[in-house]
Structures are given as structure tokens and as C-alpha cells.
Enzyme design. Structure first.
Site, PDB file in Angstrom:
ATOM      1  N   LYS A  26      16.847   7.247  -6.991  1.00  0.00           N
ATOM      2  CA  LYS A  26      16.939   8.035  -5.756  1.00  0.00           C
ATOM      3  C   LYS A  26      15.963   7.514  -4.706  1.00  0.00           C
ATOM      4  O   LYS A  26      16.319   7.328  -3.529  1.00  0.00           O
ATOM      5  CB  LYS A  26      16.643   9.502  -6.068  1.00  0.00           C
ATOM      6  CG  LYS A  26      16.673  10.417  -4.863  1.00  0.00           C
ATOM      7  CD  LYS A  26      16.388  11.855  -5.278  1.00  0.00           C
ATOM      8  CE  LYS A  26      16.415  12.780  -4.063  1.00  0.00           C
ATOM      9  NZ  LYS A  26      16.151  14.189  -4.442  1.00  0.00           N
TER      10      LYS A  26
ATOM     11  N   PRO B  84       9.790  -0.173  -4.590  1.00  0.00           N
ATOM     12  CA  PRO B  84       8.823   0.930  -4.636  1.00  0.00           C
ATOM     13  C   PRO B  84       8.439   1.270  -6.071  1.00  0.00           C
ATOM     14  O   PRO B  84       9.271   1.189  -6.985  1.00  0.00           O
ATOM     15  CB  PRO B  84       9.579   2.097  -3.982  1.00  0.00           C
ATOM     16  CG  PRO B  84      11.020   1.780  -4.200  1.00  0.00           C
ATOM     17  CD  PRO B  84      11.127   0.267  -4.164  1.00  0.00           C
ATOM     18  N   ILE B  85       7.201   1.604  -6.283  1.00  0.00           N
ATOM     19  CA  ILE B  85       6.714   2.032  -7.593  1.00  0.00           C
ATOM     20  C   ILE B  85       5.962   3.346  -7.430  1.00  0.00           C
ATOM     21  O   ILE B  85       5.531   3.700  -6.329  1.00  0.00           O
ATOM     22  CB  ILE B  85       5.794   0.974  -8.243  1.00  0.00           C
ATOM     23  CG1 ILE B  85       4.523   0.778  -7.402  1.00  0.00           C
ATOM     24  CG2 ILE B  85       6.527  -0.339  -8.440  1.00  0.00           C
ATOM     25  CD1 ILE B  85       3.491  -0.118  -8.042  1.00  0.00           C
TER      26      ILE B  85
ATOM     27  N   SER C 291       5.470  -5.956   0.022  1.00  0.00           N
ATOM     28  CA  SER C 291       5.698  -4.532  -0.150  1.00  0.00           C
ATOM     29  C   SER C 291       5.684  -3.809   1.195  1.00  0.00           C
ATOM     30  O   SER C 291       6.510  -4.089   2.058  1.00  0.00           O
ATOM     31  CB  SER C 291       4.649  -3.960  -1.112  1.00  0.00           C
ATOM     32  OG  SER C 291       4.997  -2.670  -1.516  1.00  0.00           O
TER      33      SER C 291
ATOM     34  N   GLY D 241       0.824  -1.208   0.000  1.00  0.00           N
ATOM     35  CA  GLY D 241       0.000   0.000   0.000  1.00  0.00           C
ATOM     36  C   GLY D 241       0.854   1.252   0.000  1.00  0.00           C
ATOM     37  O   GLY D 241       1.962   1.273  -0.543  1.00  0.00           O
ATOM     38  N   ARG D 242       0.356   2.276   0.639  1.00  0.00           N
ATOM     39  CA  ARG D 242       0.969   3.603   0.605  1.00  0.00           C
ATOM     40  C   ARG D 242       2.214   3.665   1.488  1.00  0.00           C
ATOM     41  O   ARG D 242       2.212   3.213   2.632  1.00  0.00           O
ATOM     42  CB  ARG D 242      -0.029   4.656   1.045  1.00  0.00           C
ATOM     43  CG  ARG D 242      -1.240   4.774   0.119  1.00  0.00           C
ATOM     44  CD  ARG D 242      -2.108   5.956   0.532  1.00  0.00           C
ATOM     45  NE  ARG D 242      -1.340   7.184   0.566  1.00  0.00           N
ATOM     46  CZ  ARG D 242      -1.032   7.913  -0.506  1.00  0.00           C
ATOM     47  NH1 ARG D 242      -1.439   7.511  -1.701  1.00  0.00           N
ATOM     48  NH2 ARG D 242      -0.338   9.019  -0.389  1.00  0.00           N
TER      49      ARG D 242
END
Length: 450
Positions: A143, A127-128, A102, A70-71
């Protein structure tokens, strides 16, 4: 000497009586479940669950986690909350077939102990930034990726877990089974169910220090288990935060608004569209429970104002009442185990009634206002020339085709509608008003004033 012996015996008796109670309080394990996407609402859930265990001075809180991720911002808030917890937080990847992928992996590695059920997986943390229009993954730039590699490695280092594998969770998008995770020193326990976990974790020392206590040795083998069940609100939010459902709500909401604007006067499409649009925005997970509650209350106020400006026979009022109640519940409601978020259970019992009463009063107020406006529109005018239409007067000067009639004690210039002569003394009815001239017709058998 006897009083001293008696006093000593009394003290020993009190210690023996009170000691079991203290032991029972400190040997309680709380168990909660977090299932679905990691969003702002998940932050509230973790905070609520951990706070409940802290208030009870529990031996530990076990959070059964099953999430695809999720976030990132929500994940970081959860990690911070776990690190500040005053009770050990055990992340249990459960049930079989579940995952801590994730964002869930970061949460697990920040916990004081990690357990996994057979058939679960952990990892895949690259991360996406989102997804393209064709459904392809939009990769995060180096980065951002490097930041999260360092972040996850540090979580692993602080807990004495495998830093190399933690980095591979990101750099290689690697996922591992419970057996692999145990072999490589990422998790501490493989447990088939909760009872198995309590047995195996008993006597273990936490991998991370508990705030104010340092590293804690767990004594949970025969602990009293208290379940914190997800509330109805948590269950609803779990479904609307599903990305597919949130996307559908957003699009249906937009369609409803557009259709409503193209068909003015009906108001149903734009009302439903506005509600679905707000639910879709809430479903994206940008809000916590409090923020979502405030958004719904603001929407309710907009509905009430719309009802006052454009009476819709109660449609906007009903929509306003519904969103007001839901918003109030999201703003103040608490857990399913009696602990309340922001307010105590006693306060919330009163507050819940106040929310319902206020919503009903607002609804009645605006319904009464709408009814008043409708009656005003339907009521026959009581001032101006239009009120003379239908009134009956008496001819005081022959109308041929013009003359004078007396109406309501006043003399008016009159004109026969069909051009025929109406002699003095006849009764006439006003059928039209043209400027200061009354257009009249003869009426037989009608008395003046009827």
C-alpha cells in the site's frame, strides 16, 4: 520645444542609468549546499535558502545536493516548498562520489532543472519502515510502496521526465549514473563544476513552471554568484542527525540517567545523560530548528527548577544556562549569508545579546538561590533549644547534681554532666539540652555571656 527635448533626454538618461542595476539584480544566482540525511532540519534549510533567493529576486538558486535519503515527511515538505518557489530551483547532485538517493531522488524530480556531476548516482527509492534488531531492512507494505510509485511518477510526468524509469527507482530499487540519467531523460545537465553548470544550463527552459512566472528560460551564463554557506548550527546538526551518532547519543543518555539514579547525590551523570538524551532525540530528525530550540529551552527550565529544589552547587544552573543559550540560538538564528530565519539580521543581533544576557541573569539568580540555601544550612541555629548549646551561665542554686542556673536572664533547671557538685556563683557551659533541663559543666575563668 527645448524643455520637451531636455525632458526626453533626462528620461532616456535615467533609463540608461537604471537599466544596468535592474539587469544586475535579475542576473544573480544563489548557490547553497545540502549534505547529509533528509530531516526536519533539511526542510528549514531549503526554506531558508529558497526564501533568500526569492527576496533577492535571483535568476535561480542552485542547491548542491548529496544525500543518502531520509524521512519521507520531510521530503514531501521540501517538494512542496520547491513547487511553490518564485525562483527556479536547480538541484545539482554534487560533488563527484555524491548521490541523490531515496528521498533525494524525489526532491530532484520536483525541481525545475536537474544537473549531476560525473561520478554521482541517482535513484534507489524503495520506501522502508526501518531496520530490524538484526540490522535487516523492514520493507514497507505494498500500500505504501504503491503510493510512492504513483507520487514519483506524477513528479516525473509534471516535469516531462521519464515516468517509467522513475517508477523503476522504486519497484526495482534502480540507480543510474549521470550518463544513463541523461540518456533516459531524467536529468537535463551533466556538469563537472558550478561554472560548467552555469554555461550549459544557460538558455534552457525550466522543466517545471515557476510560481507566478510559468516556465522560465534561464539566463545565468554570466550571472553574479552568491554563496549561502551552511551555518555552524547546520554543520552541528548534520553530524548529530547521522543515525549512528543519534543512536549513540540516545543510549549514552539513557545510561547516564540510570547511573545517576543509582548513585543519588552526585547529579553529574543524570545531568549529562539528560542533555545527551535530548540531543539524541533531536538527532533523529523529528524536529525542525524551532521545535528543537523549544525542546532545549524546556530542558533548561527543568534544570533551573531542579537547582531550586535540590541545590547542586551550580551544576544544574550551568547545564541550564548552556541548554538555554543553545536552544535560543536554534530557535532564532539564521543563515550564514545575512538572511535570518524568522527575524531580520538587525533584530537577531539584538536578540542574540538578549539571549545571552537572559541566560546569565537566570544563572546568577539560581546560583544566588543555591548559595543562600547553603549558607542557611551552615548557619548556626538562632532559635530553639539547640541555640543554648555552648552558652555560659551562672549557678544560682547548687547543682548537686541538679540545681538552677541563670542564662540570658532566665532561670533554667540544670544538671551536672559528670555528677559533681557545682556551687552557687560558678560559671557553667551548656553541653546538652534534655527537654527543659540543661546539661552543664563547670567552666573556670569564663565570664557570663562569653
Amino acid at each position: 520645444m527645448r524643455p520637451k527635448v531636455a525632458l526626453t533626454a533626462l528620461v532616456l538618461f535615467m533609463v540608461l542609468v537604471l537599466q544596468p542595476g535592474v539587469h544586475a539584480q535579475g542576473n544573480t544566482v544563489y548557490v547553497a549546499k545540502v549534505d547529509g540525511m533528509i530531516t526536519g532540519y533539511t526542510v528549514d534549510q531549503f526554506d531558508r535558502y529558497i526564501s533568500e533567493a526569492e527576496r533577492a529576486n535571483a535568476s535561480a538558486i542552485i542547491i548542491e545536493l548529496n544525500t543518502p535519503g531520509g524521512r519521507a515527511d520531510a521530503m514531501q515538505e521540501i517538494v512542496t516548498r520547491i513547487e511553490s518557489a518564485r525562483v527556479p530551483v536547480i538541484i545539482y547532485v554534487y560533488p563527484s562520489g555524491g548521490m541523490a538517493a531515496s528521498a533525494g531522488t524525489y526532491i530532484a524530480l520536483s525541481s525545475h532543472l536537474i544537473a549531476m556531476a560525473p561520478g554521482t548516482v541517482i535513484g534507489a527509492c524503495r520506501p522502508i519502515l526501518g531496520y530490524g534488531q538484526n540490522g535487516s531492512i523492514v520493507e514497507a507494505p505494498p500500500k505504501i510502496t504503491n503510493f510512492y510509485v504513483a507520487y514519483l511518477r506524477e513528479l516525473a510526468r509534471m516535469s516531462g521526465r521519464n515516468e517509467t524509469l522513475a517508477a523503476e527507482f522504486i519497484t526495482e530499487d534502480r540507480s543510474v549514473t549521470p550518463e544513463e540519467a541523461m540518456k533516459h531523460g531524467v536529468i537535463e545537465v551533466i556538469a563537472t563544476d558550478l561554472d560548467d553548470l552555469l554555461q550549459k544550463a544557460d538558455g534552457m527552459e525550466t522543466k517545471m513552471p515557476v510560481k507566478g512566472k510559468g516556465k522560465v528560460v534561464l539566463h545565468i551564463k554570466n550571472a553574479n554568484v552568491v554563496y549561502l554557506e551552511p551555518s555552524f548550527r547546520d554543520t552541528v546538526v548534520k553530524y548529530i542527525t547521522d543515525p549512528t551518532i543519534a543512536y549513540l547519543l540516545l543510549n549514552i543518555g539513557f545510561i547516564g540517567l540510570i547511573f545517576g539514579f543509582l548513585t543519588p547525590g552526585w547529579h553529574v551523570p543524570e545531568t549529562i545523560g539528560a542533555i545527551l538524551l535530548v540531543l539524541g532525540l533531536i538527532g533523529l530528525g523529528y524536529f525542525g530548528y524551532r521545535s528543537a530550540g523549544l525542546v532545549l529551552i524546556v530542558l533548561a527550565i527543568i534544570f533551573f527548577i531542579a537547582e531550586a529544589l535540590t541545590p547542586t552547587f551550580g551544576l544544574f544552573t550551568v547545564a541550564g544556562v548552556v541548554t538555554f543559550v543553545i536552544g535560543g540560538i536554534l530557535l532564532f538564528s539564521g543563515t550564514g549569508a545575512g538572511g535570518e530565519y524568522l527575524v531580520t539580521s538587525e533584530t537577531y543581533s539584538v536578540l542574540r545579546i538578549a539571549i545571552l544576557v537572559m541566560a546569565i541573569l537566570l544563572g546568577l539568580f539560581f546560583l544566588f538561590g543555591a548559595a543562600t540555601v547553603i549558607r542557611a544550612h551552615r548557619k548556626k541555629p538562632e532559635a530553639g533549644k539547640e541555640e543554648l548549646i555552648g552558652e555560659v551561665g551562672k549557678v544560682v542554686e547548687d547543682v548537686d547534681p541538679e540545681g538552677v542556673v541563670k542564662l540570658r536572664g532566665e532561670l533554667w533547671k540544670a544538671e551536672s554532666r559528670d555528677g559533681r557538685r557545682i556551687p552557687v556563683g560558678e560559671k557553667v557551659k551548656v553541653v546538652e539540652v534534655r527537654g527543659l533541663t540543661l546539661i552543664v559543666e563547670k567552666v573556670d575563668g569564663v565570664k557570663e555571656g562569653e
